[in-house]
Design an enzyme around this catalytic site. Structure first.
Site, PDB file in Angstrom:
ATOM      1  N   ASP A   1       0.724  -1.215   0.002  1.00 15.87           N
ATOM      2  CA  ASP A   1      -0.032   0.075  -0.091  1.00 15.87           C
ATOM      3  C   ASP A   1       0.935   1.212  -0.034  1.00 15.87           C
ATOM      4  O   ASP A   1       1.930   1.258   0.339  1.00 15.87           O
ATOM      5  CB  ASP A   1      -1.179  -0.290   1.207  1.00 15.87           C
ATOM      6  CG  ASP A   1      -1.717  -1.301   1.017  1.00 15.87           C
ATOM      7  OD1 ASP A   1      -2.181  -1.616   0.138  1.00 15.87           O
ATOM      8  OD2 ASP A   1      -2.292  -1.499   2.428  1.00 15.87           O
TER       9      ASP A   1
HETATM   10  N1  URA Z   1      -1.315  -6.084   3.838  1.00 16.22           N
HETATM   11  C1  URA Z   1      -1.776  -4.472   3.866  1.00 16.22           C
HETATM   12  O1  URA Z   1      -2.659  -4.582   4.609  1.00 16.22           O
HETATM   13  N2  URA Z   1      -1.183  -3.744   3.222  1.00 16.22           N
HETATM   14  C2  URA Z   1      -0.063  -4.037   2.344  1.00 16.22           C
HETATM   15  O2  URA Z   1       0.850  -2.848   1.904  1.00 16.22           O
HETATM   16  C3  URA Z   1       0.646  -5.351   2.613  1.00 16.22           C
HETATM   17  C4  URA Z   1      -0.010  -6.437   3.265  1.00 16.22           C
END
Ligand code: URA
Length: 250
Positions: free
Chosen positions: A109
Site C-alpha cells: 500500500d
Molecule cells: N497488507 C496490507 O494491509 N497492506 C500492505 O501493504 C501489505 C499487506
C-alpha cells in the site's frame, strides 16, 4: 542455439546504466563510445548485447541480462510501474531499470514501508506473487489496541474477514505479539496470501487498526536492515538464488 540478444546501441547504453536514451545518443555523437574497439557513429546500430565489448570513454561496460533489486519502499510511493501524478517506486531508480522493463513483484500500500522486489524477470515476478503459490510474507505492524492469546489463536485458525471492502476466509496465519504498552501494540504477522489490504484488515477485524506497517520478509528473503526507507540495492547472487528457489518451490 539461443537467439542473439541484439538491440540498438542507445538502448543498450541505457541498460548499462549510462543515463537516458538522449544522453546515450549524445555520447555516441561525441565519439565517446566504442563497440568492439571501433568508434560507434550511429546510436541506432544493432549490437549483440551479451557479447559485444562496449566502452564509454575507454571504460568497458558490464551487461547484465537480468537484474533484481531489493528496495525498502518508503511511505508515500505507489507500487506501480508508472503514474501520471503520483511518485512511484520506479521513480526512485535510475532509468536503466525502466529500460530493462523492471517491475515490482507484488504490491505494498502507499502508506506501507519495507521489502519490495523489483525485477526484470517478469516470469519470476509472477511466480512469486501467484495466488496459487503460498510464498510466506512477514510484516511488522504497530496497532492501536492490545492483542492477546485469543487473537493468536484466531489468526492460527483462519480469520473470517467481513468489512467495507468485502468478505473472505483468510488462510491460517501467524501472529506474534512483540510488545504492548497497554494502549498500542507491536506485532509480527506471517501470511501466505496477498488479498487487498490483507494485514490491515486481519488486524482491524480483531479490534486493532494498523497505524504503521512494514514488510520484513518474502519467503526466505529478508529486508537488508541497512537499507533506510527509499534506499535500494541490487540483490547479491545468494539473494537472487533464494528468490529463484522461492519461485520454483512455491
Ligand atoms: N497488507 C496490507 O494491509 N497492506 C500492505 O501493504 C501489505 C499487506
Amino acid at each position: 542455439m539461443a537467439a542473439k540478444n541484439t538491440m540498438r546501441l542507445d538502448k543498450l547504453l541505457t541498460m548499462l546504466g549510462e543515463g537516458t536514451r538522449a544522453q546515450a545518443k549524445d555520447y555516441v555523437r561525441a565519439g565517446r563510445v566504442t563497440v568492439n574497439g571501433v568508434p560507434a557513429r550511429d546510436s541506432g546500430m544493432q549490437v549483440d548485447a551479451e557479447n559485444a565489448r562496449v566502452c564509454l570513454n575507454g571504460r568497458a561496460l558490464e551487461y547484465k541480462a537480468v537484474r533484481h533489486v531489493m528496495m525498502n519502499k518508503p511511505q508515500g510511493t505507489l507500487t506501480t510501474a508508472r503514474d501520471k501524478r503520483q511518485k512511484t517506486v520506479m521513480d526512485l531508480l535510475p532509468p536503466l531499470y525502466a529500460a530493462m522493463d523492471c517491475m515490482p513483484a507484488g504490491r505494498l500500500d502507499k502508506d506501507t514501508e519495507g521489502l519490495l522486489i523489483i525485477t526484470s524477470d517478469g516470469q519470476l515476478a509472477h511466480r512469486i506473487i501467484s495466488p496459487k503459490k503460498d510464498v510466506t510474507k512477514v510484516y511488522f505492524a504497530r496497532v492501536d489496541g492490545v492483542l492477546d492469546e485469543s487473537d493468536i489463536a484466531a489468526f492460527a485458525a483462519g480469520l473470517h474477514i467481513k468489512d467495507s471492502d468485502g468478505e473472505f476466509d483468510a488462510r491460517p496465519a501467524g501472529l506474534e505479539i512483540v510488545s504492548t504498552d497497554g494502549q498500542t501494540s507491536e506485532v509480527r504477522v506471517r501470511v501466505s496470501e496477498g488479498k487487498y489490504h490483507q494485514v490491515k484488515r486481519m488486524l482491524a477485524s480483531r479490534g486493532a487498526p494498523v497505524v504503521y506497517l512494514k514488510r520484513l520478509q518474502i519467503g526466505a528473503l529478508k529486508l537488508d536492515p541497512a537499507l533506510e526507507p527509499g534506499q535500494w540495492r541490487e540483490m547479491t547472487d545468494e539473494e537472487a538464488e533464494l528468490l529463484e528457489q522461492e519461485a520454483n518451490d512455491a
